[in-house]
Design a protein around this motif. Structure first.
Motif, mmCIF file in Angstrom:
data_model
loop_
_atom_site.group_PDB
_atom_site.id
_atom_site.type_symbol
_atom_site.label_atom_id
_atom_site.label_comp_id
_atom_site.label_asym_id
_atom_site.label_seq_id
_atom_site.Cartn_x
_atom_site.Cartn_y
_atom_site.Cartn_z
ATOM 1 N N GLY A 37 0.700 -1.435 -0.007
ATOM 2 C CA GLY A 37 0.057 -0.112 0.117
ATOM 3 C C GLY A 37 0.851 1.300 0.290
ATOM 4 N N ILE A 38 2.095 1.246 -0.024
ATOM 5 C CA ILE A 38 2.942 2.437 -0.115
ATOM 6 C C ILE A 38 3.554 2.654 -1.568
ATOM 7 N N GLU A 39 3.281 3.794 -2.134
ATOM 8 C CA GLU A 39 3.689 4.120 -3.626
ATOM 9 C C GLU A 39 5.279 4.248 -3.347
ATOM 10 N N LEU A 40 6.112 3.202 -4.092
ATOM 11 C CA LEU A 40 7.581 3.601 -4.243
ATOM 12 C C LEU A 40 7.986 4.311 -5.259
ATOM 13 N N LEU A 41 7.312 4.141 -6.311
ATOM 14 C CA LEU A 41 7.680 4.831 -7.774
ATOM 15 C C LEU A 41 6.640 4.888 -8.659
ATOM 16 N N ALA A 42 6.513 5.971 -9.144
ATOM 17 C CA ALA A 42 5.485 6.383 -10.094
ATOM 18 C C ALA A 42 6.044 6.980 -11.191
ATOM 19 N N ILE A 43 5.833 6.544 -12.478
ATOM 20 C CA ILE A 43 6.388 6.911 -13.674
ATOM 21 C C ILE A 43 5.280 7.456 -14.851
#
Length: 73
Positions: A37-43
């Protein structure tokens, strides 16, 4: 008896580039990597290879062209 004819159509690099610029190629990617549930990377990437006219039609269709409101100064 029917015969099969082999056609060898070769295109030069200039013809291929001309066709891409005429029609255009659009690659629109959005990727998100999450762990527990933790966003690590968004591209978010948009790659557009096209003529200016083709790009303007694409940009208008996806809402990239926003008209600025005149400021009242």
């Amino acid at each position: 008896m029917a015969t099969v004819q082999k056609s060898v159509d070769s295109s030069s690099l200039a013809e291929i580039i001309d066709k891409i610029l005429d029609k255009g190629v659009v690659i629109d990617v959005f990727a998100r990597v999450s762990l527990v549930g933790i966003e690590l990377l968004a591209i978010e990437a948009r790659v557009v290879i096209a003529s200016v006219d083709t790009w303007l039609r694409y940009a208008e269709a996806v809402g990239l062209l926003k008209e600025e409101e005149p400021s009242s100064a």
